[in-house]
Design an enzyme around this catalytic site. Structure first.
Site, PDB file in Angstrom:
ATOM      1  N   CYS A 367      39.822  39.220  38.963  1.00  0.00           N
ATOM      2  CA  CYS A 367      39.650  41.109  39.601  1.00  0.00           C
ATOM      3  C   CYS A 367      39.289  40.919  41.158  1.00  0.00           C
ATOM      4  O   CYS A 367      39.652  42.425  41.515  1.00  0.00           O
ATOM      5  CB  CYS A 367      37.846  41.320  38.260  1.00  0.00           C
ATOM      6  SG  CYS A 367      37.500  40.521  37.706  1.00  0.00           S
ATOM      7  N   ARG A 396      37.577  27.128  35.723  1.00  0.00           N
ATOM      8  CA  ARG A 396      36.316  27.379  35.559  1.00  0.00           C
ATOM      9  C   ARG A 396      35.520  26.070  34.373  1.00  0.00           C
ATOM     10  O   ARG A 396      36.082  25.069  34.018  1.00  0.00           O
ATOM     11  CB  ARG A 396      36.074  27.658  33.511  1.00  0.00           C
ATOM     12  CG  ARG A 396      36.611  29.861  34.650  1.00  0.00           C
ATOM     13  CD  ARG A 396      36.103  30.674  33.614  1.00  0.00           C
ATOM     14  NE  ARG A 396      37.046  31.570  33.863  1.00  0.00           N
ATOM     15  CZ  ARG A 396      37.213  33.055  33.322  1.00  0.00           C
ATOM     16  NH1 ARG A 396      37.046  33.173  31.723  1.00  0.00           N
ATOM     17  NH2 ARG A 396      37.762  33.709  33.888  1.00  0.00           N
ATOM     18  N   GLN A 414      45.822  32.748  33.178  1.00  0.00           N
ATOM     19  CA  GLN A 414      44.929  34.334  32.609  1.00  0.00           C
ATOM     20  C   GLN A 414      46.451  35.246  32.638  1.00  0.00           C
ATOM     21  O   GLN A 414      46.810  35.680  34.073  1.00  0.00           O
ATOM     22  CB  GLN A 414      44.309  35.093  33.554  1.00  0.00           C
ATOM     23  CG  GLN A 414      42.410  34.686  32.802  1.00  0.00           C
ATOM     24  CD  GLN A 414      41.903  35.730  33.009  1.00  0.00           C
ATOM     25  OE1 GLN A 414      41.573  35.785  34.545  1.00  0.00           O
ATOM     26  NE2 GLN A 414      40.354  35.396  31.967  1.00  0.00           N
ATOM     27  N   ASP A 416      46.700  38.380  33.219  1.00  0.00           N
ATOM     28  CA  ASP A 416      45.344  39.830  33.536  1.00  0.00           C
ATOM     29  C   ASP A 416      46.466  40.697  34.295  1.00  0.00           C
ATOM     30  O   ASP A 416      47.329  40.818  35.215  1.00  0.00           O
ATOM     31  CB  ASP A 416      44.776  38.461  34.556  1.00  0.00           C
ATOM     32  CG  ASP A 416      43.160  39.371  34.654  1.00  0.00           C
ATOM     33  OD1 ASP A 416      42.921  39.978  34.106  1.00  0.00           O
ATOM     34  OD2 ASP A 416      42.220  38.879  35.538  1.00  0.00           O
ATOM     35  N   HIS A 418      45.021  44.546  36.032  1.00  0.00           N
ATOM     36  CA  HIS A 418      43.601  46.263  36.343  1.00  0.00           C
ATOM     37  C   HIS A 418      44.762  47.165  36.644  1.00  0.00           C
ATOM     38  O   HIS A 418      45.144  47.320  37.278  1.00  0.00           O
ATOM     39  CB  HIS A 418      43.228  45.338  37.767  1.00  0.00           C
ATOM     40  CG  HIS A 418      42.304  43.966  37.228  1.00  0.00           C
ATOM     41  ND1 HIS A 418      43.158  43.130  37.634  1.00  0.00           N
ATOM     42  CD2 HIS A 418      41.132  43.748  36.820  1.00  0.00           C
ATOM     43  CE1 HIS A 418      42.106  41.751  36.842  1.00  0.00           C
ATOM     44  NE2 HIS A 418      41.752  42.728  36.542  1.00  0.00           N
ATOM     45  N   LYS A 498      34.798  49.226  25.590  1.00  0.00           N
ATOM     46  CA  LYS A 498      35.902  48.012  25.348  1.00  0.00           C
ATOM     47  C   LYS A 498      36.679  48.066  23.979  1.00  0.00           C
ATOM     48  O   LYS A 498      36.165  48.542  23.098  1.00  0.00           O
ATOM     49  CB  LYS A 498      35.503  46.522  26.299  1.00  0.00           C
ATOM     50  CG  LYS A 498      34.504  45.929  24.491  1.00  0.00           C
ATOM     51  CD  LYS A 498      34.469  44.597  25.100  1.00  0.00           C
ATOM     52  CE  LYS A 498      33.782  43.378  24.147  1.00  0.00           C
ATOM     53  NZ  LYS A 498      33.649  42.357  24.889  1.00  0.00           N
ATOM     54  N   HIS A 544      40.409  46.138  33.265  1.00  0.00           N
ATOM     55  CA  HIS A 544      40.436  45.547  32.874  1.00  0.00           C
ATOM     56  C   HIS A 544      41.068  45.038  31.981  1.00  0.00           C
ATOM     57  O   HIS A 544      41.143  45.127  30.588  1.00  0.00           O
ATOM     58  CB  HIS A 544      39.244  43.823  32.675  1.00  0.00           C
ATOM     59  CG  HIS A 544      38.744  43.969  33.345  1.00  0.00           C
ATOM     60  ND1 HIS A 544      38.431  43.572  35.260  1.00  0.00           N
ATOM     61  CD2 HIS A 544      37.547  45.023  34.002  1.00  0.00           C
ATOM     62  CE1 HIS A 544      37.766  43.665  35.929  1.00  0.00           C
ATOM     63  NE2 HIS A 544      37.228  44.840  35.245  1.00  0.00           N
TER      64      HIS A 544
END
Length: 688
Positions: A367, A396, A414, A416, A418, A498, A544
């Site tokens: 992000c 991670r 991911q 991902d 946005h 969320k 997100h």
């Protein structure tokens, strides 16, 4: 803190001691497909093909009975939809802790929450002194035999039907009682409780613990024959490897013995579906310890499936107005300080890399990069919304003891995305996300969801107006979709409300995958702006969202969902040609080249084994379509086709078969079209 990071680093086993009664689930039915018709050129099958087709076996009586029994079994209750079950599990955890301390008085208790299918309790066993010799005795390590003793003690406690009562005490009184019984871990738990009064639950006058409840009224309300102690594992106190090593006893508990029996059958089925075992057996992926734990190697077959997943994901996003972007794998540490990740999550990030006297960080999420891209130029309200999607690999730090196949790794990709939008665009954007989520998940056979809307917690950023508007937008989007959902009051992230979506697999397990999160924090930290219609500078709303969560974890779920028997469109090898004789090898290679040009993933068996062995090898490799090729097939330009799932499909002209297979792959459906069946044996012999 931001985004998907908190979702993905949090263990699904962690639970708070509060009951959430409003979780509602619904089934999203897949759209029915209409039968397809097709014309084919047929020819009789050779005698070798007839013998092969004759080996196809109908389901046995036992298999049919097992299938009917599975269909007849009711769905097991969950903590979310059955408060009585949750009480049974919570009270069983207390009874187990009491039993442990009865059998082994030196044991010290810590925490004992309920989890998805039962509960666990963590115990600390200190070293003791032998009363006769005075010598130090090593700390006890619980064994399977110990679990039997503990369960026997539990049954006695249940039989005595002790009342379970709630008491409220002051913090000082709770501390006095804990010190009196010498339970140091309870003192730490007490310090972590911020509310008063302190609640204590008693089992008769025999045992007590700090607890928020809920519980059954008496131990006699627990079904002895529906409780089973399962295993012992190690766990650090507070998850800190510098603290004491505890022994965690896992158990399962249900409302009645039949449910326990059904659950144990599910465990056996889950064991057969273990993605780590199937991944090796089917040569899909590996984790090479020589390279380091938690790092996934995608083998050629697994990579083919990943390519199909990525292609469908990418095309689906582009069709819904997303732009695909790419970002670096490392960045200056100052980026993560700006985003706040370094302050909040540095323990879950790898150490920094020194580059020319500056520190760089392997990215733990995507992000902040998208925020920098947005900030690259001044935006107008006319430009919004921006929808940016990225298959971004992140890294991670996970302790070696927590790594688990594809489910818990140190490097993963991911899916991902946005969205940067105006406040009045938010609801429509969330609807679009939910529709895209449904489109993508249903393609992989996931059409049963549990949905949760989480609202503003006590500590949060952003004003009342933006929180109320964002929550209303999420709720409105769910209502527009016609989806039922639960509400977790105060369960949102501090940066925004969320929606979380869990999928259910073929054996009823729930997996957290998709999430949609509003973020009022990062736009503020990165000073993101757009010029409004009035000419003022305003903050966009950032959303997100992830659908798979990560490709690695989703692939693990997918393997277990289909037990390695992938749908035709995803199978790494869709068609395998089985030559009966070396004389047809060139013919098979020509067919394979035609198939590859049409996008069909095809293999040709080397043909150095008997036909029965070729068939068995293809079946074990979970190849969906097989075709036997003999001299007659070559002469008539046909193929004798068998489906792994449906058995004999008959004879097809080569071109017609490849066209049908390509269509099935494009439409993500199984091949069910039947070719010509062989004539009765005696008629074929007569014609010969």
């Amino acid at each position: 803190m931001s985004t998907l990071f908190s979702l993905l680093v949090t263990s699904p086993a962690r639970r708070v001691a509060a009951f959430a009664p409003n979780i509602v689930t619904r089934r999203v039915a897949a759209a029915p497909r209409s039968p397809q018709k097709s014309a084919f050129a047929f020819s009789p099958l050779s005698s070798s093909t007839r013998r092969w087709m004759a080996t196809v076996e109908a389901p046995t009586t036992q298999q049919t009975a097992d299938a009917k029994e599975k269909e007849a079994e009711p769905e097991l209750p969950t903590n979310d939809n059955d408060e009585d079950l949750l009480k049974i599990r919570h009270s069983s955890a207390h009874v187990m802790a009491m039993a442990v301390q009865q059998v082994y008085p030196e044991a010290q208790v810590t925490i004992g929450p309920w989890i998805d299918n039962g509960f666990y309790y963590d115990f600390f066993f200190p070293e003791t002194k032998d009363p006769e010799t005075g010598e130090t005795v090593e700390a006890r390590k619980l064994s399977d035999q110990d679990l039997k003793k503990i369960k026997k003690a539990m049954d006695k406690i249940i039989s005595k039907n002790y009342p379970i009562t709630r008491e409220e005490v002051s913090r000082e009184e709770a501390k006095r009682r804990i010190e009196e019984i010498g339970e140091p871990f309870k003192l730490e738990i007490l310090d972590s409780i911020k509310t008063e009064p302190i609640t204590v639950y008693h089992i008769g006058d025999q045992w007590w613990d700090l607890c928020a409840g809920p519980h059954v009224e008496a131990t006699g309300g627990l079904p002895k024959k529906a409780i089973q102690l399962q295993s012992v594992a190690g766990a650090y106190w507070r998850g800190d490897e510098n603290r004491e090593m505890l022994q965690r006893v896992y158990a399962t508990a249900w409302k009645e013995p039949q449910q326990l029996k059904q659950y144990k059958k599910l465990l056996e089925e889950a064991k057969k579906r273990d993605h780590r075992v199937l991944g090796k057996k089917l040569d899909l992926f590996s984790v090479q310890e020589e390279a380091g734990g938690g790092l996934v190697f995608w083998h050629p077959k697994g990579s083919k499936i990943r390519m199909m997943i990525e292609a469908f994901w990418r095309n689906s996003h582009i069709a819904q107005g997303y732009d695909v972007v790419y970002a670096p794998h490392i960045a200056n540490i100052n980026l993560w300080k700006t985003s706040g990740h370094f302050d909040f999550y540095k323990d879950d990030m790898f150490d920094q890399i020194n580059v020319e006297d500056e520190q760089y960080q392997l990215k733990p999420m995507n992000c902040p990069f998208h925020c920098l891209m947005y900030k690259d130029e001044l935006r107008s309200y006319r430009d919004l919304p921006f929808r940016w999607a990225e298959l971004g690999t992140v890294y991670r730090y996970e302790r070696s003891g927590t790594l688990h196949g594809l489910m818990r790794v140190r490097g993963f990709t991911q899916d991902d995305a946005h969205i940067f939008c105006l406040p009045d665009q938010l609801e429509d954007e969330i609807v679009g996300v939910l529709e895209l989520t449904e489109t993508i998940l249903s393609r992989f056979g996931f059409d049963k969801y549990d949905i949760m809307l989480s609202t503003r917690p006590e500590k949060s950023v952003g004003g009342d107006e933006i929180w109320e508007a964002a929550t209303a937008a999420l709720e409105g989007a769910l209502k527009k979709k016609g989806w039922e959902y639960g509400v977790d009051e105060g369960g949102g992230a501090f940066y925004g409300p969320k929606i979380d979506l869990k999928i259910r697999d073929a054996i009823g397990r729930k997996w957290q995958c998709s999430t949609v999160q509003c973020d009022f924090n990062l736009p503020e930290r990165f000073e993101l702006e757009y010029v409004s219609a009035e000419g003022t500078r305003e903050r966009p709303i950032m959303v997100h969202r992830a659908i798979f969560g990560s490709l690695e974890r989703f692939f693990g779920i997918l393997i277990e969902n289909c037990a390695g028997d992938f749908p035709y469109w995803l199978a790494p090898t869709q068609l395998k040609l089985l030559p009966v004789t070396d004389a047809v090898q060139d013919f098979c290679q020509d067919i394979a080249q035609q198939a590859k040009k049409m996008g069909i993933r095809v293999e040709v068996d080397r043909g150095n084994e008997r036909l029965a062995k070729q068939i068995r090898t293809a079946e074990q490799a979970r190849i969906p379509i097989m075709a036997v090729v003999g001299m007659q097939e070559m002469e008539s330009n046909t193929l004798a086709v068998r489906s792994r799932k449906l058995g004999d499909l008959g004879s097809f002209g080569v071109r017609d078969l490849l066209t049908e297979l390509a269509r099935c792959s494009d439409e993500a459906i199984e091949m069910t079209t039947m070719g010509e069946k062989p004539a009765p044996e005696e008629k074929e012999e007569a014609s010969e």
